[in-house]
Design an enzyme around this catalytic site. Structure first.
Site, mmCIF file in Angstrom:
data_model
loop_
_atom_site.group_PDB
_atom_site.id
_atom_site.type_symbol
_atom_site.label_atom_id
_atom_site.label_comp_id
_atom_site.label_asym_id
_atom_site.label_seq_id
_atom_site.Cartn_x
_atom_site.Cartn_y
_atom_site.Cartn_z
ATOM 1 N N ASN A 115 0.857 -1.244 -0.176
ATOM 2 C CA ASN A 115 -0.390 -0.291 0.220
ATOM 3 C C ASN A 115 1.178 1.085 0.064
ATOM 4 O O ASN A 115 1.492 1.123 1.197
ATOM 5 C CB ASN A 115 -0.676 -0.113 1.077
ATOM 6 C CG ASN A 115 -1.882 0.934 1.509
ATOM 7 O OD1 ASN A 115 -1.722 1.936 0.733
ATOM 8 N ND2 ASN A 115 -1.743 1.446 2.091
ATOM 9 N N TRP A 116 1.292 1.865 -0.463
ATOM 10 C CA TRP A 116 1.890 3.196 -1.139
ATOM 11 C C TRP A 116 1.136 3.836 -0.198
ATOM 12 O O TRP A 116 1.959 5.404 -0.015
ATOM 13 C CB TRP A 116 1.774 3.728 -2.527
ATOM 14 C CG TRP A 116 2.627 2.090 -3.227
ATOM 15 C CD1 TRP A 116 3.200 1.588 -2.856
ATOM 16 C CD2 TRP A 116 2.783 2.349 -5.080
ATOM 17 N NE1 TRP A 116 3.589 0.350 -4.213
ATOM 18 C CE2 TRP A 116 3.522 1.074 -5.081
ATOM 19 C CE3 TRP A 116 2.757 3.512 -5.721
ATOM 20 C CZ2 TRP A 116 4.387 0.802 -6.162
ATOM 21 C CZ3 TRP A 116 3.362 3.409 -7.351
ATOM 22 C CH2 TRP A 116 4.280 2.141 -7.400
ATOM 23 N N LYS A 117 -0.105 4.504 0.057
ATOM 24 C CA LYS A 117 -0.417 5.024 0.408
ATOM 25 C C LYS A 117 -0.372 6.356 -0.721
ATOM 26 O O LYS A 117 -0.255 6.291 -1.640
ATOM 27 C CB LYS A 117 -0.109 5.942 2.122
ATOM 28 C CG LYS A 117 0.031 4.475 2.550
ATOM 29 C CD LYS A 117 0.508 4.784 4.407
ATOM 30 C CE LYS A 117 0.025 2.984 5.183
ATOM 31 N NZ LYS A 117 0.497 3.792 6.324
ATOM 32 N N HIS B 104 -8.810 0.115 6.006
ATOM 33 C CA HIS B 104 -7.555 0.930 6.536
ATOM 34 C C HIS B 104 -8.057 1.807 7.329
ATOM 35 O O HIS B 104 -8.702 2.691 7.542
ATOM 36 C CB HIS B 104 -6.787 1.584 5.403
ATOM 37 C CG HIS B 104 -5.511 1.477 5.810
ATOM 38 N ND1 HIS B 104 -4.967 2.631 7.135
ATOM 39 C CD2 HIS B 104 -4.606 0.647 5.497
ATOM 40 C CE1 HIS B 104 -3.621 2.253 6.769
ATOM 41 N NE2 HIS B 104 -3.245 1.368 6.110
ATOM 42 N N GLU C 24 -6.375 4.196 8.645
ATOM 43 C CA GLU C 24 -6.015 5.747 8.010
ATOM 44 C C GLU C 24 -7.525 6.340 7.319
ATOM 45 O O GLU C 24 -7.681 7.523 7.768
ATOM 46 C CB GLU C 24 -4.969 6.071 7.386
ATOM 47 C CG GLU C 24 -4.271 5.665 8.031
ATOM 48 C CD GLU C 24 -2.459 5.334 7.081
ATOM 49 O OE1 GLU C 24 -2.859 5.561 6.073
ATOM 50 O OE2 GLU C 24 -1.622 5.256 7.742
ATOM 51 N N GLU D 61 -4.928 -5.142 11.011
ATOM 52 C CA GLU D 61 -3.597 -4.266 11.165
ATOM 53 C C GLU D 61 -3.621 -3.545 12.590
ATOM 54 O O GLU D 61 -4.570 -2.347 12.405
ATOM 55 C CB GLU D 61 -3.318 -3.290 9.945
ATOM 56 C CG GLU D 61 -3.306 -3.950 8.953
ATOM 57 C CD GLU D 61 -2.781 -2.877 8.053
ATOM 58 O OE1 GLU D 61 -2.011 -3.188 7.113
ATOM 59 O OE2 GLU D 61 -3.913 -1.533 7.563
ATOM 60 N N GLY E 92 3.008 1.836 10.830
ATOM 61 C CA GLY E 92 4.084 2.875 10.870
ATOM 62 C C GLY E 92 4.853 3.362 12.183
ATOM 63 O O GLY E 92 5.684 4.752 12.092
ATOM 64 N N SER F 181 4.165 -2.810 10.600
ATOM 65 C CA SER F 181 6.134 -2.443 10.388
ATOM 66 C C SER F 181 6.583 -3.736 9.891
ATOM 67 O O SER F 181 7.638 -3.946 11.049
ATOM 68 C CB SER F 181 6.325 -2.357 11.903
ATOM 69 O OG SER F 181 6.185 -0.484 11.974
ATOM 70 N N GLY G 28 3.038 -1.055 4.096
ATOM 71 C CA GLY G 28 2.918 0.378 4.420
ATOM 72 C C GLY G 28 4.133 0.714 3.746
ATOM 73 O O GLY G 28 4.946 0.893 2.834
ATOM 74 N N GLY G 29 5.605 1.160 4.502
ATOM 75 C CA GLY G 29 6.046 1.318 4.626
ATOM 76 C C GLY G 29 7.374 1.069 3.410
ATOM 77 O O GLY G 29 7.954 1.947 2.785
#
Ligand code: PEP
Length: 255
Positions: free
Chosen positions: A9-11, A97, A99, A169, A175, A215, A236-237
């Site tokens: 997921n590049w966000k 998600h 967010e 998650e 993150g 993470s 994510g990251g």
């Protein structure tokens, strides 16, 4: 047998050039993926058609979107409908998600509508769930996640459920560099599977892929993916760096 999946997921990161470069780098290092393994790349909406064209060269690598609107079409300025995603060759939509839940106030009722939009447009869903830190500290994470799942997907019939992947998650791990231990992940994944089995058939629960997110990186992916009920990860990251993403894919291929 259920699929093992690594989904990136590049966000809201990377411009079009950076996105194309990242997919190129992933392509160069991608190991062979058997039918029981798959990779998903979920870039921002603007990248979708570009990324779709790049993915045609790769087997078992699919295109994902990070969201869709909960209505089919209409006067919703700035929004994107599920049918539009389908026409851009999107195969999976990430829904719920944390967010989206937190910053855009998406509640379970709205998420259930989004799930319907994605499924009725012949895409698959990655339905996200997970508790905040205060719930984990209070020890009530199982009932918290169970409620998210019940309200988000339990309106579906068993034939629709086949097109749903769950991503657990824990918000305190997203993150933050603080990963759930493999025991914490396994406990929750087993709980989620038992919740699915109680509502549907055990067979449906056994066939559902349940991903861990929070993470996840090359150094902890193998341990997480070895857990009996962890079928891969939502990343994510670490999905923004080809070497890290490939390292996690390698762990999934070998799990
Ligand atoms: C995520 O946001 O879905 C996620 C898992 O992020 P990160 O890997 O950066 O913790």
């Amino acid at each position: 047998m259920r699929k093992k999946i690594v989904a990136g997921n590049w966000k809201m990161n990377l411009d079009l050039n950076e996105g194309a470069e990242l997919v190129n780098e992933i392509f160069k290092g991608l190991p062979e993926l058997s039918e029981s393994r798959m990779v998903l790349i979920a870039p921002p909406y603007l990248h979708l058609t570009q990324t779709a064209a790049q993915l045609t060269a790769m087997d078992n690598v699919y295109l994902g979107a990070q969201n869709c609107h909960h209505e089919a079409s209409g006067a919703y300025t700035g929004e994107v409908a599920a049918s539009m995603l389908k026409s851009a060759e999107v195969a999976y939509v990430i829904i719920g998600h944390s967010e989206r839940r937190e910053y855009f106030k998406e509640d379970n009722a709205m998420l259930a509508k989004k799930v319907n939009q994605a499924l009725s447009n012949d895409m698959q869903v990655i339905f996200c769930c997970g508790e905040p830190l205060e719930i984990r500290d209070a020890g009530t994470q199982n009932s918290y996640v169970e409620k998210q799942i019940k309200e988000g997907i339990f309106h579906l019939g068993e034939s629709q459920l086949k097109n749903v992947v769950i991503a657990y998650e824990p918000i305190w791990a997203i993150g933050t560099g603080r990963t759930a231990t493999s025991a914490q992940a396994q406990d929750m994944h087993a709980h989620i599977r038992s919740v699915i089995a109680a509502k549907y058939e055990q067979d449906a629960a056994n066939k559902m892929s349940i991903l861990y997110g929070g993470s996840c990186k090359p150094s902890n992916a193998a341990e997480l993916f070895e857990c009996a009920d962890v079928d891969g990860g939502l990343i994510g990251g670490a999905a923004l760096k080809a070497a890290d993403f490939l390292g996690i894919i390698e762990a999934m291929v070998n799990a």
